[in-house]
Design a protein around this motif. Structure first.
Motif, PDB file in Angstrom:
ATOM      1  N   LEU A  28      -3.683  -9.308  -3.268  1.00  0.00           N
ATOM      2  CA  LEU A  28      -2.683  -9.773  -4.234  1.00  0.00           C
ATOM      3  C   LEU A  28      -1.681  -8.675  -4.521  1.00  0.00           C
ATOM      4  CD1 LEU A  28      -1.567 -11.710  -6.413  1.00  0.00           C
ATOM      5  CD2 LEU A  28      -3.273 -10.748  -7.985  1.00  0.00           C
ATOM      6  N   PHE A  29      -2.163  -7.492  -4.835  1.00  0.00           N
ATOM      7  CA  PHE A  29      -1.261  -6.396  -5.174  1.00  0.00           C
ATOM      8  C   PHE A  29      -0.396  -5.993  -3.984  1.00  0.00           C
ATOM      9  CE2 PHE A  29      -4.928  -5.035  -8.145  1.00  0.00           C
ATOM     10  CZ  PHE A  29      -4.524  -5.970  -9.096  1.00  0.00           C
ATOM     11  N   ALA A  30      -0.952  -6.110  -2.774  1.00  0.00           N
ATOM     12  CA  ALA A  30      -0.214  -5.701  -1.573  1.00  0.00           C
ATOM     13  C   ALA A  30       0.694  -6.794  -1.034  1.00  0.00           C
ATOM     14  CB  ALA A  30      -1.199  -5.266  -0.488  1.00  0.00           C
ATOM     15  N   GLY A  31       0.554  -8.025  -1.554  1.00  0.00           N
ATOM     16  CA  GLY A  31       1.388  -9.125  -1.077  1.00  0.00           C
ATOM     17  C   GLY A  31       0.896  -9.764   0.200  1.00  0.00           C
ATOM     18  N   ASN A  32      -0.398  -9.649   0.479  1.00  0.00           N
ATOM     19  CA  ASN A  32      -0.975 -10.265   1.675  1.00  0.00           C
ATOM     20  C   ASN A  32      -1.521 -11.650   1.330  1.00  0.00           C
ATOM     21  OD1 ASN A  32      -0.528  -7.831   3.117  1.00  0.00           O
ATOM     22  ND2 ASN A  32      -2.457  -6.993   2.340  1.00  0.00           N
ATOM     23  N   ALA A  33      -1.031 -12.677   2.002  1.00  0.00           N
ATOM     24  CA  ALA A  33      -1.386 -14.065   1.674  1.00  0.00           C
ATOM     25  C   ALA A  33      -2.719 -14.473   2.312  1.00  0.00           C
ATOM     26  CB  ALA A  33      -0.274 -14.999   2.114  1.00  0.00           C
ATOM     27  N   ASN A  34      -3.765 -13.732   2.007  1.00  0.00           N
ATOM     28  CA  ASN A  34      -5.092 -14.023   2.556  1.00  0.00           C
ATOM     29  C   ASN A  34      -5.906 -14.803   1.527  1.00  0.00           C
ATOM     30  OD1 ASN A  34      -4.522 -12.611   4.944  1.00  0.00           O
ATOM     31  ND2 ASN A  34      -5.107 -10.661   3.995  1.00  0.00           N
ATOM     32  N   PHE A  35      -5.604 -16.086   1.375  1.00  0.00           N
ATOM     33  CA  PHE A  35      -6.277 -16.916   0.390  1.00  0.00           C
ATOM     34  C   PHE A  35      -7.517 -17.570   0.994  1.00  0.00           C
ATOM     35  CE2 PHE A  35      -1.825 -16.883  -0.957  1.00  0.00           C
ATOM     36  CZ  PHE A  35      -1.957 -16.547  -2.302  1.00  0.00           C
ATOM     37  N   VAL A  64      -2.565   0.946 -14.916  1.00  0.00           N
ATOM     38  CA  VAL A  64      -2.742   1.412 -16.292  1.00  0.00           C
ATOM     39  C   VAL A  64      -3.227   2.859 -16.341  1.00  0.00           C
ATOM     40  CG1 VAL A  64      -3.204  -0.911 -17.146  1.00  0.00           C
ATOM     41  CG2 VAL A  64      -5.122   0.545 -16.447  1.00  0.00           C
ATOM     42  N   ASN A  65      -3.696   3.383 -15.236  1.00  0.00           N
ATOM     43  CA  ASN A  65      -4.180   4.767 -15.198  1.00  0.00           C
ATOM     44  C   ASN A  65      -3.104   5.735 -14.748  1.00  0.00           C
ATOM     45  OD1 ASN A  65      -6.941   4.071 -15.912  1.00  0.00           O
ATOM     46  ND2 ASN A  65      -7.114   3.216 -13.862  1.00  0.00           N
ATOM     47  N   THR A  66      -2.347   5.352 -13.722  1.00  0.00           N
ATOM     48  CA  THR A  66      -1.363   6.266 -13.143  1.00  0.00           C
ATOM     49  C   THR A  66       0.081   5.921 -13.488  1.00  0.00           C
ATOM     50  OG1 THR A  66      -1.119   4.980 -11.096  1.00  0.00           O
ATOM     51  CG2 THR A  66      -2.935   6.581 -11.192  1.00  0.00           C
ATOM     52  N   GLY A  67       0.333   4.683 -13.919  1.00  0.00           N
ATOM     53  CA  GLY A  67       1.700   4.249 -14.176  1.00  0.00           C
ATOM     54  C   GLY A  67       2.454   3.840 -12.928  1.00  0.00           C
ATOM     55  N   GLU A  68       1.819   3.918 -11.768  1.00  0.00           N
ATOM     56  CA  GLU A  68       2.476   3.540 -10.515  1.00  0.00           C
ATOM     57  C   GLU A  68       2.819   2.058 -10.525  1.00  0.00           C
ATOM     58  OE1 GLU A  68       1.582   3.433  -5.679  1.00  0.00           O
ATOM     59  OE2 GLU A  68       0.096   4.239  -7.086  1.00  0.00           O
ATOM     60  N   VAL A  69       4.030   1.730 -10.083  1.00  0.00           N
ATOM     61  CA  VAL A  69       4.499   0.349 -10.044  1.00  0.00           C
ATOM     62  C   VAL A  69       4.525  -0.131  -8.603  1.00  0.00           C
ATOM     63  CG1 VAL A  69       6.373  -1.252 -10.602  1.00  0.00           C
ATOM     64  CG2 VAL A  69       5.920   0.708 -12.097  1.00  0.00           C
ATOM     65  N   SER A  70       3.884  -1.273  -8.331  1.00  0.00           N
ATOM     66  CA  SER A  70       3.900  -1.865  -6.991  1.00  0.00           C
ATOM     67  C   SER A  70       4.441  -3.281  -7.089  1.00  0.00           C
ATOM     68  CB  SER A  70       2.495  -1.872  -6.378  1.00  0.00           C
ATOM     69  OG  SER A  70       1.594  -2.592  -7.201  1.00  0.00           O
ATOM     70  N   LEU A  74      -1.329  -4.094 -14.826  1.00  0.00           N
ATOM     71  CA  LEU A  74      -0.624  -5.053 -15.660  1.00  0.00           C
ATOM     72  C   LEU A  74       0.280  -5.893 -14.779  1.00  0.00           C
ATOM     73  CD1 LEU A  74       0.540  -2.727 -18.599  1.00  0.00           C
ATOM     74  CD2 LEU A  74      -1.525  -4.142 -18.490  1.00  0.00           C
ATOM     75  N   ARG A  75       0.198  -7.218 -14.951  1.00  0.00           N
ATOM     76  CA  ARG A  75       1.106  -8.107 -14.219  1.00  0.00           C
ATOM     77  C   ARG A  75       2.361  -8.306 -15.052  1.00  0.00           C
ATOM     78  NH1 ARG A  75       1.545 -14.045 -13.692  1.00  0.00           N
ATOM     79  NH2 ARG A  75      -0.142 -14.252 -15.203  1.00  0.00           N
ATOM     80  N   CYS A  76       3.524  -8.096 -14.450  1.00  0.00           N
ATOM     81  CA  CYS A  76       4.788  -8.249 -15.164  1.00  0.00           C
ATOM     82  C   CYS A  76       5.833  -8.836 -14.236  1.00  0.00           C
ATOM     83  CB  CYS A  76       5.269  -6.905 -15.720  1.00  0.00           C
ATOM     84  SG  CYS A  76       5.572  -5.637 -14.475  1.00  0.00           S
ATOM     85  N   ASP A  77       6.953  -9.289 -14.802  1.00  0.00           N
ATOM     86  CA  ASP A  77       8.014  -9.853 -13.966  1.00  0.00           C
ATOM     87  C   ASP A  77       8.631  -8.754 -13.118  1.00  0.00           C
ATOM     88  OD1 ASP A  77      10.786  -8.991 -15.496  1.00  0.00           O
ATOM     89  OD2 ASP A  77       9.127  -9.309 -16.901  1.00  0.00           O
ATOM     90  N   SER A  78       9.089  -9.145 -11.949  1.00  0.00           N
ATOM     91  CA  SER A  78       9.626  -8.154 -11.016  1.00  0.00           C
ATOM     92  C   SER A  78      11.089  -7.832 -11.282  1.00  0.00           C
ATOM     93  CB  SER A  78       9.481  -8.659  -9.578  1.00  0.00           C
ATOM     94  OG  SER A  78      10.339  -9.774  -9.354  1.00  0.00           O
ATOM     95  N   GLY A  79      11.796  -8.709 -11.995  1.00  0.00           N
ATOM     96  CA  GLY A  79      13.208  -8.491 -12.233  1.00  0.00           C
ATOM     97  C   GLY A  79      14.082  -8.796 -11.040  1.00  0.00           C
ATOM     98  N   ARG A  80      13.489  -9.396  -9.986  1.00  0.00           N
ATOM     99  CA  ARG A  80      14.243  -9.668  -8.767  1.00  0.00           C
ATOM    100  C   ARG A  80      14.807 -11.074  -8.715  1.00  0.00           C
ATOM    101  NH1 ARG A  80      11.525  -6.261  -3.989  1.00  0.00           N
ATOM    102  NH2 ARG A  80      10.589  -4.583  -5.216  1.00  0.00           N
TER     103      ARG A  80
END
Length: 493
Positions: free
Chosen positions: A476-483, A416-422, A400-406
């Motif tokens: 994307l999830f890891a924050g690597n700008a490999n576009f 959605v399976n483990t609840g882990e937040v990255s 799930l994509r959500c705001d980071s609050g930062r």
């Protein structure tokens, strides 16, 4: 924002209760929206709307591989491809296959005959090239003979839906759905000729080959009916919601509502319509379709506990209290037994955001918890608990994509399976605004990762081109700008 601008081109200024600001507001006024990028279509198809940046020359006519329609894995647990699939929604800005992305330009351009038209554009994922949806290398894309040209008087800006289905490209040209909105008490005919009346021009469904050739009219709907901004499909055809708009004059303006809402099936081979079921329920809740799975509709609404008037909903003084004492509710309707069944409730005073994705409902709360409900099994669980509440934008793969609050326009992702937040630190490369999302493939995501722009010197910017690129979900999830950057021909919006 493109939907909002489309309203200003219609017969009335519509103040939609549920409208979200898009990223275009950043360009128009320099004020960044905290939900930038929320309108990217995940699970459906998306695309833009604001005109080609270059001239209507022969640029962009390179050959492209238009491929085949992507076969999704939606509802695989239901036993194959017989289940309903969501093909287009009001937030979509275009559509995609596994091979490329389609959208139409938002700004009309003058054609060689003096009339105006929009343009169909295509981004080839293999060639990493944007082109006009035209295979004629010598075409100047300025006449209705060009397969990339959409005549302005035949296609409604902002409310025309694009989708791909069974190896064809479809365009549903329909007037704007003003249900649940308020129009100012003055007429705005001077703003444009594409009217949005309670009764007017017929919605028309067109079909074309994936390369844009062979465009034909499939079906014309009753002109007295308005179609909602959602299309579903299964092996037998497509489904739309039709209704009749009603209007009521109030002290502040005209309030629009609807009656005789029906789910209608359209056989794409014969063009025959058939009513599936009524969507008028004995309930004070104004239901809207939020999604589908198997042979089941998912509906969402707000339960105020009683009937409420348009003046109450649009009251600057009273609506906050009205809303905080209401509930967001989800219900299902099985096509084989079309009875409304309430499945989920969330108090709007303590709840924040909900998201429907196929057979799943996700909800965040002010206590920081994020929960899920499986509509197939009824299983409900807490996915995670994090600092503050979470705006749930969409689902990308298993996250799930959500705001980071930062406060830095970045996103968090909840498994959605483990609840882990990255956390992903990726933002727009030039201005630091949020990434915009346009399409989700099996392993990649199409994003607007950068802008070409003019600094107006007053804190605002004029976006002259949107730069698109594909990025793997893993990066994307890891924050690597490999576009994988796409060579743009037009403005991209």
């Amino acid at each position: 924002m493109k939907k909002t601008i489309a309203v200003l081109l219609s017969a009335s200024i519509v103040l939609s209760l549920t409208a979200c600001g898009g990223s275009d507001s950043q360009a128009a006024g320099g004020q960044e929206n905290s939900q930038a990028g929320a309108e990217g279509a995940v699970g459906t198809d998306t695309a833009g709307a604001e005109g080609a940046a270059g001239t209507n020359g022969a640029a962009g006519t390179a050959q492209a591989d238009f491929g085949e329609v992507e076969r999704t894995s939606q509802d695989s647990a239901a036993g194959g491809t017989g289940g309903l699939q969501l093909l287009a929604t009001q937030n979509d800005e275009g559509c995609h296959t596994k091979d490329g992305y389609y959208y139409y330009t938002f700004e009309p351009t003058k054609l060689s005959d003096g009339n105006y038209g929009l343009h169909l554009m295509y981004m080839d994922f293999q060639a990493l090239q944007e082109v006009y949806l035209c295979s004629n290398a010598g075409c100047s894309h300025d006449s209705v003979d060009c397969t990339a040209v959409l005549p302005y008087d035949s296609f409604y800006i902002g409310s025309t839906l694009l989708f791909t289905w069974q190896d064809s490209l479809y365009l549903l040209s329909k007037r704007q759905d003003d249900d649940g909105s308020m129009a100012a008490s003055f007429s705005a005919d001077v703003l444009g000729s594409q009217s949005s009346d309670t009764e007017g021009s017929a919605a028309v469904l067109y079909r074309a080959n994936l390369d844009g050739t062979g465009r034909e009219t499939v079906h014309m709907f009753d002109p007295s009916l308005t179609l909602e901004d959602l299309v579903m499909g299964d092996d037998s055809g497509i489904y739309v919601v039709t209704k009749k708009l009603t209007s009521e004059q109030g002290s502040e303006g005209t309030y629009f509502n609807s009656a005789e809402r029906k789910l209608v099936h359209l056989d794409l081979s014969s063009g025959q319509e058939q009513e599936v079921c009524s969507l008028d329920f004995d309930s004070s809740v104004s239901w809207r379709l939020a999604g589908c799975y198997d042979r089941t509709l998912v509906l969402k609404g707000i339960d105020y506990g009683r009937e409420v008037s348009g003046e109450e909903i649009f009251s600057d003084d009273g609506y906050k209290d009205l809303y905080e004492n209401s509930q967001t509710v989800f219900a299902t309707v099985a096509l084989d037994n079309p009875q409304l069944e309430i499945r989920f409730r969330q108090d709007n005073k303590t709840g924040n955001y909900t998201l429907a994705d196929k057979n799943m409902i996700f909800a965040s709360n002010t206590d920081g918890s994020v929960t899920s409900l499986d509509l197939r099994t009824g299983a409900e669980k807490e996915l995670c608990r994090r600092e503050g509440s979470s705006y749930l934008y969409d689902r990308i793969g298993d996250k799930l994509r959500c705001d980071s609050g930062r406060g830095d326009r970045t996103f968090d992702f909840i498994d959605v399976n483990t609840g882990e937040v990255s956390h992903s630190s990726l933002v727009n490369q030039s201005l630091g605004w949020s990434l915009e999302f346009r399409a989700v493939l099996d392993a990649e995501v199409l994003t607007v990762y950068d802008y070409d722009y003019i600094d107006n010197g007053d804190g605002s910017y004029e976006i002259t081109r949107y730069q698109y690129g594909l990025i793997s979900q893993e990066d994307l999830f890891a924050g690597n700008a490999n576009f994988r950057k796409i060579n743009m021909t037009g403005k991209g919006e």
